[in-house]
Design an enzyme around this catalytic site. Sequence first.
Site, PDB file in Angstrom:
ATOM      1  CD  GLU A  97      -4.959  -2.521  -7.832  1.00  0.00           C
ATOM      2  OE1 GLU A  97      -5.725  -2.087  -8.690  1.00  0.00           O
ATOM      3  OE2 GLU A  97      -5.292  -3.345  -6.965  1.00  0.00           O
ATOM      4  CD  GLU A 139      -5.746  -1.431  -2.771  1.00  0.00           C
ATOM      5  OE1 GLU A 139      -6.668  -2.043  -3.369  1.00  0.00           O
ATOM      6  OE2 GLU A 139      -5.201  -0.420  -3.227  1.00  0.00           O
TER       7      GLU A 139
HETATM    8  C1  BG6 Z   1      -7.962  -1.765  -6.182  1.00  0.00           C
HETATM    9  C2  BG6 Z   1      -7.735  -0.295  -6.094  1.00  0.00           C
HETATM   10  O1  BG6 Z   1      -7.993  -2.080  -7.529  1.00  0.00           O
HETATM   11  O2  BG6 Z   1      -9.151  -2.310  -5.758  1.00  0.00           O
HETATM   12  C3  BG6 Z   1      -8.723   0.457  -5.235  1.00  0.00           C
HETATM   13  O3  BG6 Z   1      -6.425   0.012  -5.722  1.00  0.00           O
HETATM   14  C4  BG6 Z   1     -10.101  -0.145  -5.381  1.00  0.00           C
HETATM   15  O4  BG6 Z   1      -8.667   1.811  -5.562  1.00  0.00           O
HETATM   16  C5  BG6 Z   1     -10.022  -1.595  -4.925  1.00  0.00           C
HETATM   17  O5  BG6 Z   1     -11.097   0.536  -4.685  1.00  0.00           O
HETATM   18  C6  BG6 Z   1     -11.365  -2.308  -4.943  1.00  0.00           C
HETATM   19  O6  BG6 Z   1     -11.967  -2.161  -6.190  1.00  0.00           O
HETATM   20  P1  BG6 Z   1     -13.436  -1.612  -6.310  1.00  0.00           P
HETATM   21  O7  BG6 Z   1     -13.698  -1.493  -7.760  1.00  0.00           O
HETATM   22  O8  BG6 Z   1     -14.288  -2.622  -5.632  1.00  0.00           O
HETATM   23  O9  BG6 Z   1     -13.460  -0.291  -5.609  1.00  0.00           O
END
Ligand code: BG6
Length: 480
Positions: A176, A379
């Site tokens: 990211e 993701e």
């Molecule tokens: C992304 C990241 O921003 O979102 C992860 O690459 C992160 O590391 C994921 O865990 C979800 O965000 P959060 O704050 O709910 O863990």
Amino acid sequence: MNKLQKDFLWGGAVAAHQIEGAWNLAGKGLSIADVMTSGGNGIPRQVTKGVKAPYYYPNHEAIDFYHRYPEDIALFKELGLKVFRTSIHWSRIFPLGDEEMPNEQGLQYYDDLFDRLLDNGIEPVITLSHFEMPYHLAEAYGGFRDKRVIEFFAHYAETVMKRFKDKVKYWMTFNEINNQADGQHDLHTWTNSGILFEHEATQSEKEAVIYQASINELIASARAVMIGKSINPEFQIGCMMAYVPVYPFSSKPEDQMAALKVMNRRFFYSDIHVRGKVPTYAVKSWQQKGYSIDLSDEEKEVLQQGTVDFIGFSYYMSGTVTTLEKLEGQSITDFDNSKMLTNPYVSSSDWGWQIDPVGLRYTLNIVYERYGLPLFIVENGFGAYDDVHEEPIQDQYRIDYLAAHIHQMKLAIIEDGVDVLGYTPWGIIDIVSFGSGEMDKRYGMIYVDKDNTGEGSLKRRKKASFNWYQKVIATNGEDI
Ligand code: BG6
């Protein structure tokens, strides 16, 4: 063709600092993730100067994947994962970040982990840096503010790419990379370029620093691509973007322009990763704002040489922008009188993330049209409170979220012709939340018994989504 390709890469994703624990074992150095305290829903995490009592640092133990990975990989195999996305914790390999010699114990750990995955028929997909810079580089050099960090990263990339050249084919450079341009510098926490703002007073001072650090990080990424290709030309090396598409709220032409300007903050990074040069809209904006960004001709050449093979990205939600006066929102500086507001046409998670499966299809289309490179959804997931009283844990809301997104992804592939390599839902197993440091913001299909204060047996349990995803993979996405 009305089906997904046979070799579609179904998988699961995590990051080293959110699962491994073992923060100070086997020669590992402190990383920027190790000095982040726990926060909560709506309560920001803090960054401390080193590790200090009486704070609780949830990443220190995380879910103890470091010791428990054989058990977890057995569950991944049962799920049917074809790939597993994780990161290498940079400070396990170079504890301070600026050493010449790597930490052999750290390299050995990843050798063993990758062997175990491969022995179970699961291919590792590796991010070189997922918010895990060695703390010393952030403290002593100011992270990617300092161009020397480019060399340290290149040395790290070379070390791990050489070592794992026969075990890893899919690499991504920085997780990211673009989220630092999203006002993240207003929070009192690290940017993914390892910067903590303590001295810069104004927004424009911060923005100038962010652009310089981003350029340095993009050069480091291009160096890693060049190094990787020279080690093994078969490597597939991608960038990793957070694509939160931003819609114009209305058909007012200024709303469309505002959305375009906000999107440029994201595209700035992938434009450089893919096209190898700084886009004109950025050069013009720097000139107008009086930012002087240090980028030599030699570095420009590196950006051109080190372009990526594919675009990995995260997708969780969409956003909306307007210039309409009658509406309330959070002001932004991208376009005159513009503000971000809640989209009334979509619902939100308990953490206020707007749920928009169609936005995934839209994103796949606009990004593929812009670059024509293969895309990898590395993701996508639903952070939610789970009720643990039933066996298996009933998490239908997570199944609904994932199924709706997979459906839209299939439409993008089958009806729109977008080239998608694979799909690795985020937090395939419960992990420490990055944003809030909570355990209770759960993404997993595998439950981990641990709470927000660090209590729990760490025992793993399947959720209903585990059985559902197993079937999705077994049918290559036919049965969702
Ligand atoms: C992304 C990241 O921003 O979102 C992860 O690459 C992160 O590391 C994921 O865990 C979800 O965000 P959060 O704050 O709910 O863990």
